[in-house]
Design an enzyme around this catalytic site. Structure first.
Site, PDB file in Angstrom:
ATOM      1  N   CYS A  58      -5.591 -12.597  -0.682  1.00 58.15           N
ATOM      2  CA  CYS A  58      -4.635 -13.590  -1.172  1.00 58.15           C
ATOM      3  C   CYS A  58      -5.163 -15.009  -0.956  1.00 58.15           C
ATOM      4  O   CYS A  58      -4.409 -15.972  -1.008  1.00 58.15           O
ATOM      5  CB  CYS A  58      -3.277 -13.404  -0.503  1.00 58.15           C
ATOM      6  SG  CYS A  58      -3.330 -13.597   1.282  1.00 58.15           S
ATOM      7  N   ASP A  76       0.038  -2.603  11.622  1.00 52.73           N
ATOM      8  CA  ASP A  76       0.250  -4.055  11.588  1.00 52.73           C
ATOM      9  C   ASP A  76       0.288  -4.537  13.032  1.00 52.73           C
ATOM     10  O   ASP A  76       0.744  -3.819  13.919  1.00 52.73           O
ATOM     11  CB  ASP A  76       1.556  -4.423  10.874  1.00 52.73           C
ATOM     12  CG  ASP A  76       1.580  -5.888  10.427  1.00 52.73           C
ATOM     13  OD1 ASP A  76       1.432  -6.148   9.212  1.00 52.73           O
ATOM     14  OD2 ASP A  76       1.744  -6.764  11.301  1.00 52.73           O
ATOM     15  N   SER A  77      -0.165  -5.760  13.259  1.00 49.99           N
ATOM     16  CA  SER A  77      -0.185  -6.278  14.629  1.00 49.99           C
ATOM     17  C   SER A  77       1.194  -6.750  15.085  1.00 49.99           C
ATOM     18  O   SER A  77       1.405  -6.993  16.262  1.00 49.99           O
ATOM     19  CB  SER A  77      -1.200  -7.417  14.738  1.00 49.99           C
ATOM     20  OG  SER A  77      -0.911  -8.411  13.776  1.00 49.99           O
ATOM     21  N   ASP A  85      -4.901  -5.177   2.963  1.00 50.32           N
ATOM     22  CA  ASP A  85      -4.205  -6.359   2.428  1.00 50.32           C
ATOM     23  C   ASP A  85      -3.984  -7.389   3.532  1.00 50.32           C
ATOM     24  O   ASP A  85      -2.847  -7.632   3.956  1.00 50.32           O
ATOM     25  CB  ASP A  85      -2.872  -5.932   1.797  1.00 50.32           C
ATOM     26  CG  ASP A  85      -2.111  -7.116   1.200  1.00 50.32           C
ATOM     27  OD1 ASP A  85      -2.749  -8.125   0.849  1.00 50.32           O
ATOM     28  OD2 ASP A  85      -0.869  -7.026   1.092  1.00 50.32           O
ATOM     29  N   ALA A  88      -5.972  -4.453  13.087  1.00 50.59           N
ATOM     30  CA  ALA A  88      -6.526  -3.569  12.052  1.00 50.59           C
ATOM     31  C   ALA A  88      -8.027  -3.318  12.250  1.00 50.59           C
ATOM     32  O   ALA A  88      -8.499  -2.190  12.049  1.00 50.59           O
ATOM     33  CB  ALA A  88      -6.271  -4.172  10.676  1.00 50.59           C
TER      34      ALA A  88
HETATM   35  N1  SAH Z   1       0.862  -5.497   2.428  1.00 49.55           N
HETATM   36  C1  SAH Z   1       2.065  -6.175   2.881  1.00 49.55           C
HETATM   37  C2  SAH Z   1       1.826  -7.643   3.150  1.00 49.55           C
HETATM   38  C3  SAH Z   1       0.759  -7.942   4.177  1.00 49.55           C
HETATM   39  S1  SAH Z   1       0.884  -9.527   4.895  1.00 49.55           S
HETATM   40  C4  SAH Z   1       3.183  -5.950   1.864  1.00 49.55           C
HETATM   41  O1  SAH Z   1       2.945  -5.383   0.777  1.00 49.55           O
HETATM   42  O2  SAH Z   1       4.322  -6.327   2.150  1.00 49.55           O
HETATM   43  C5  SAH Z   1      -0.263  -9.480   6.194  1.00 49.55           C
HETATM   44  C6  SAH Z   1       0.207  -8.753   7.460  1.00 49.55           C
HETATM   45  O3  SAH Z   1      -0.936  -8.676   8.327  1.00 49.55           O
HETATM   46  C7  SAH Z   1       1.280  -9.430   8.283  1.00 49.55           C
HETATM   47  O4  SAH Z   1       2.364  -8.553   8.400  1.00 49.55           O
HETATM   48  C8  SAH Z   1       0.645  -9.699   9.663  1.00 49.55           C
HETATM   49  O5  SAH Z   1       1.532  -9.402  10.738  1.00 49.55           O
HETATM   50  C9  SAH Z   1      -0.487  -8.716   9.684  1.00 49.55           C
HETATM   51  N2  SAH Z   1      -1.676  -9.052  10.479  1.00 49.55           N
HETATM   52  C10 SAH Z   1      -2.279 -10.260  10.641  1.00 49.55           C
HETATM   53  N3  SAH Z   1      -3.405 -10.127  11.354  1.00 49.55           N
HETATM   54  C11 SAH Z   1      -3.529  -8.814  11.665  1.00 49.55           C
HETATM   55  C12 SAH Z   1      -4.499  -8.036  12.375  1.00 49.55           C
HETATM   56  N4  SAH Z   1      -5.586  -8.600  12.892  1.00 49.55           N
HETATM   57  N5  SAH Z   1      -4.321  -6.702  12.457  1.00 49.55           N
HETATM   58  C13 SAH Z   1      -3.229  -6.109  11.914  1.00 49.55           C
HETATM   59  N6  SAH Z   1      -2.283  -6.789  11.232  1.00 49.55           N
HETATM   60  C14 SAH Z   1      -2.418  -8.115  11.116  1.00 49.55           C
END
Ligand code: SAH
Length: 402
Positions: free
Chosen positions: A343, A253-254, A303, A283
């Site tokens: 989503c 996660d970022s 996700d 990601a």
């Molecule tokens: N799968 C998680 C929810 C994901 S929400 C669960 O079940 O709880 C999306 C997440 O993506 C957030 O935490 C956000 O910080 C992260 N995010 C947003 N852009 C990103 C990127 N480019 N690379 C990695 N993570 C990212």
């Protein structure tokens, strides 16, 4: 002295005339009237006024909004809501979720009220129970015009369960509407697993409650697998995978705070984080890196956050989903599993399937969907309001092209 008429509480309700093309949706109970469908409305009508709308011979009652794309939110076919009417909707929503309160569900956090689908347009309530039997309700309302309804909802909540506090997370920060604020960490249960949730500062209302059933699905497919969980947030999917016996789980996660929380959630479920990886990174870049290194996984969860809030962002969003999933497919071992989620309400389930077929072709693979799901039952979709359906979740094998 005779009472003057104007001092009576019942002011006359304004009438709004809508385009006749809205007749069928009004008859079904669709809760949104866009401003461009309003043909005639009294000048200067303030936000939050109850109005009677009419489209051809069809009528309904709604709440006027002087600004924003939605001009009227429809509440009832016949009745101007009051506190008792709103309480009845809150009760129906409460009873609709009774199955989640059975001890077998081992779940203490769920969506209590899902706006339009539960008959209260523009208002969402999530319930978070902790291990000390404390409970917080978290409200999000999507327009200032809903203020009075929101107040009635807040008042109604405490008559169905004892609440430690009611939090408003409609704006940027948070505010208490009733009771005491939650500490920065409460421990909830979901399918028997434990998660730390920060209701005041976490994303959404603290936890992505909508992925509950899909996390359980991932658990079932995880034993013995090398799992990569992209956009892991606080490690929801990761904990399910590790508990089910994945040989290794890599969370990406970022957000640095998400990774700290993910480690914490491993501990809370008696999982030793050593042997697993918690990576703060983009990601897309992380996938490029794994691909370059030749590192492969048996199950990859994708996700991401919503890539499109509006229709105009849709082409860009579809490109991003396609690129992301093609990259993930390239990092799978032969016949590995992809769990792809979106989503974004703007992307229909059909569209999502089609873009994943394109992604597979880009990666010179095929995607064989074995499981398809959406939202859990605490995020219902009213048949007359298909817009409520936003979550897609597809899981299946990624094969070589024959
Ligand atoms: N799968 C998680 C929810 C994901 S929400 C669960 O079940 O709880 C999306 C997440 O993506 C957030 O935490 C956000 O910080 C992260 N995010 C947003 N852009 C990103 C990127 N480019 N690379 C990695 N993570 C990212």
């Amino acid at each position: 002295m005779a009472k003057r008429k104007s001092s009576r509480p019942h002011k006359r309700t304004s009438h709004i005339f809508l385009s006749p093309r809205l007749k069928a949706q009004l008859r079904q109970g669709h809760p949104w009237v866009y401003r461009d469908a309003v043909e005639r409305a009294p000048a200067g009508l303030p936000s939050g006024a109850w109005v009677r709308v009419q489209s051809a011979n069809q009528q309904a009652v709604g709440l006027w909004d002087a600004s924003g794309a939605i001009a009227v939110r429809i509440f009832s076919a016949t009745t101007i809501p009051d506190a008792a009417w709103v309480k009845a909707r809150v009760r129906e929503a409460w009873e609709r979720r009774a199955f989640l309160r059975s001890p077998e569900s081992a779940t203490t956090a769920y969506r209590w009220l899902y706006g339009e689908s539960d008959g209260l347009p523009g208002i969402v309530v999530d319930l978070y129970g902790d291990e000390e039997d404390r409970r917080w309700a978290v409200i999000k309302s999507y327009s200032a015009s809903l203020e009075r309804v929101r107040k009635w909802v807040t008042d109604a909540l405490a008559s169905f369960t004892s609440l430690t506090g009611v939090v408003d997370r409609s704006g940027e920060g948070w505010a208490m509407l009733a009771g005491a604020p939650p500490p920065n960490e409460i421990i909830i249960r979901e399918n028997g697993l434990r998660f730390a949730v920060d209701i005041l500062h976490g994303q959404k209302t603290g936890f992505f409650l909508d992925q509950r059933d899909n996390r359980a699905t991932v658990g079932r497919w995880s034993p013995g697998k090398r799992v990569l969980n992209l956009f892991s947030y606080t490690g929801g999917f990761s904990v399910y995978a590790a508990r089910a016996g994945a040989s290794q789980v890599v969370s990406v996660d970022s957000a640095p705070a998400a990774m700290t929380a993910a480690r914490r959630n491993f501990h809370l479920n008696d999982l030793d984080p050593t042997g697993h990886e918690f990576i703060v990174a983009d990601a897309f870049e992380q996938l490029e890196k794994y691909h370059g290194e030749g590192r492969r996984f048996d199950l990859i969860i994708v996700d991401p956050p919503s890539f499109a809030r509006t229709k105009s962002q849709l082409p860009q969003a579809i490109k991003a989903y396609r690129r992301l999933n093609a990259l993930a497919m390239r990092c799978l071992a032969p016949n590995g599993l992809l769990a792809a989620s979106s989503c974004t309400a703007q992307v229909s389930p059909e569209r999502f399937r089609a873009l994943l077929a394109d992604a597979a072709a880009d990666a010179k693979r095929r995607f064989i969907i074995q499981h398809e799901a959406g939202q859990p039952p605490d995020h219902p979709v009213a048949a007359h309001f298909p817009e409520a359906r936003y979550l897609k979740f597809l899981l299946g094998q990624v094969t070589e092209r024959a």
